[in-house]
Design an enzyme around this catalytic site. Structure first.
Site, PDB file in Angstrom:
ATOM      1  N   HIS A   1      -8.720  -3.617  -1.489  1.00 30.68           N
ATOM      2  CA  HIS A   1      -7.542  -3.221  -0.938  1.00 30.68           C
ATOM      3  C   HIS A   1      -7.293  -3.950   0.229  1.00 30.68           C
ATOM      4  O   HIS A   1      -7.848  -3.871   1.229  1.00 30.68           O
ATOM      5  CB  HIS A   1      -7.491  -1.942  -0.556  1.00 30.68           C
ATOM      6  CG  HIS A   1      -6.015  -1.321  -0.375  1.00 30.68           C
ATOM      7  ND1 HIS A   1      -5.033  -1.260  -1.100  1.00 30.68           N
ATOM      8  CD2 HIS A   1      -5.683  -0.320   0.918  1.00 30.68           C
ATOM      9  CE1 HIS A   1      -4.217  -0.664  -0.873  1.00 30.68           C
ATOM     10  NE2 HIS A   1      -4.327  -0.255   0.625  1.00 30.68           N
TER      11      HIS A   1
ATOM     12  N   SER B   1       0.956  -1.117  -0.059  1.00 34.00           N
ATOM     13  CA  SER B   1      -0.124  -0.017  -0.037  1.00 34.00           C
ATOM     14  C   SER B   1       0.948   1.274   0.108  1.00 34.00           C
ATOM     15  O   SER B   1       1.740   1.265  -0.800  1.00 34.00           O
ATOM     16  CB  SER B   1      -1.129  -0.178   1.293  1.00 34.00           C
ATOM     17  OG  SER B   1      -1.867   0.892   0.796  1.00 34.00           O
TER      18      SER B   1
ATOM     19  N   ASP C   1      -9.553  -2.638  -6.073  1.00 41.72           N
ATOM     20  CA  ASP C   1      -8.893  -1.894  -5.322  1.00 41.72           C
ATOM     21  C   ASP C   1      -8.734  -0.602  -5.982  1.00 41.72           C
ATOM     22  O   ASP C   1      -8.574  -0.698  -7.170  1.00 41.72           O
ATOM     23  CB  ASP C   1      -7.239  -2.665  -5.271  1.00 41.72           C
ATOM     24  CG  ASP C   1      -6.397  -1.917  -4.177  1.00 41.72           C
ATOM     25  OD1 ASP C   1      -6.581  -0.562  -4.350  1.00 41.72           O
ATOM     26  OD2 ASP C   1      -5.715  -2.699  -3.435  1.00 41.72           O
TER      27      ASP C   1
END
Length: 313
Positions: free
Chosen positions: A283, A155, A253
């Site tokens: 995500h 991320s 995502d």
């Protein structure tokens, strides 16, 4: 079909219970949501914490290594935790770092880089570069093989991984044999289809979160034309000369399209890249629902990829 109905059934219950991050309204509560309870430590991995020199003072580094070590030097990996540049701490990835140690028989160093908005760009990337150079400078004391050094993160940590690979390339070192920016946060412009597509309030990371986090990281009133590739790696003019790369992303995502574009540009630049797209997955799905079959498949795939990269035949 709406966002929730597209999510894989095995991932839906956790999503339905997720309250969502409130970065602008209550950043501290959002940060507290990522404070996991302590894990049961593996008897096969030794974890030590020490203060090292960051870019602007002392910085916590966690070092994970096999308990049983011979005299031979081990490959090493710098791990960069996620959290959209505004959340997170190395402690939340203890279990994953232990897993990398055991699968790749390596040393893992994880750094507590400074977070925005208290410390906007370039604090985080400078801390990560300081962590990488500390790790390689301490190769002798850490028992590290400098010919087998990799970087990885997820991320926001994936964005920092991609930025760090660019910085190491441009500065002429430290030398990297592999990078693994998982579902990375790469582009502050928020103009892709997936950036507009993922707006659901209960999404684990949605458009509102992303706009707020980028604003906090870059600072209010930043001239968009002046944003560096070390802040938003999608802006890099060239990806040539980067190390072999592994990445993955869920189809639901927000970072899907910027990840796909990054993978495409890597391939076009002659960089070896492996990429996996997981339909029905949002995500950080493998973190939120680790017991799901798709989560186990995804995490095993990237752990195995790191093990292969750090232990070439």
């Amino acid at each position: 079909m709406d966002f929730n109905s597209r999510v894989l059934p095995e991932l839906r219950q956790t999503l339905a219970q997720f309250p969502g991050f409130q970065l602008e309204e209550d950043l501290e509560s959002s940060r507290a949501m990522l404070k996991n309870p302590p894990i049961e430590k593996s008897e096969h991995v030794r974890t030590t914490s020490r203060m090292i020199q960051g870019a602007a003072g002392e910085m916590l580094a966690k070092i994970y290594e096999p308990v049983q070590r011979t005299g031979s030097k081990l490959p090493a990996m710098l791990w960069i935790h996620g959290g959209g540049y505004v959340l997170g701490h190395p402690d939340m990835d203890d279990a994953l770092c232990e897993r990398f140690v055991q699968a790749a028989h390596c040393v893992v160093v994880s750094v507590d880089y400074r977070l925005a908005p208290e410390h906007p760009y370039p604090a985080a990337i400078h801390d990560c570069y300081a962590g990488l150079t500390w790790m390689t400078d301490e190769a002798e004391s850490l028992g590290i093989d400098l010919d087998r050094v990799a970087i990885a993160g997820a991320s926001g940590g994936g964005g920092l991984t991609a930025a760090l690979a660019l910085m190491a390339r441009d500065k002429g070192g430290p030398a990297l044999i592999f990078q693994m920016p998982l579902y990375p946060m790469l582009d502050n412009r928020n103009r892709t289809a997936s950036s507009h597509e993922i707006q659901a309030e209960n999404a684990t990371w949605n458009r509102t979160n992303n706009l707020t986090a980028w604003s906090m990281y870059l600072g209010e009133g930043t001239d968009d034309s002046q944003v560096s590739a070390y802040a938003a790696p999608s802006r890099a003019e060239s990806l040539a000369g980067l190390p072999p790369t592994y990445t993955c992303v869920g189809q639901l995502d927000l970072f899907r399209d910027e990840t796909i574009e990054y993978v495409t540009r890597l391939a076009q630049a002659g960089v070896d890249v492996e990429f996996h797209l997981y339909p029905g997955c949002y995500h950080c799905f493998e973190v939120f629902v680790p017991e799901a079959e798709v989560s186990q498949r995804a995490s095993q795939s990237y752990v195995d990829a790191m093990a292969r990269a750090l232990n070439p035949k």
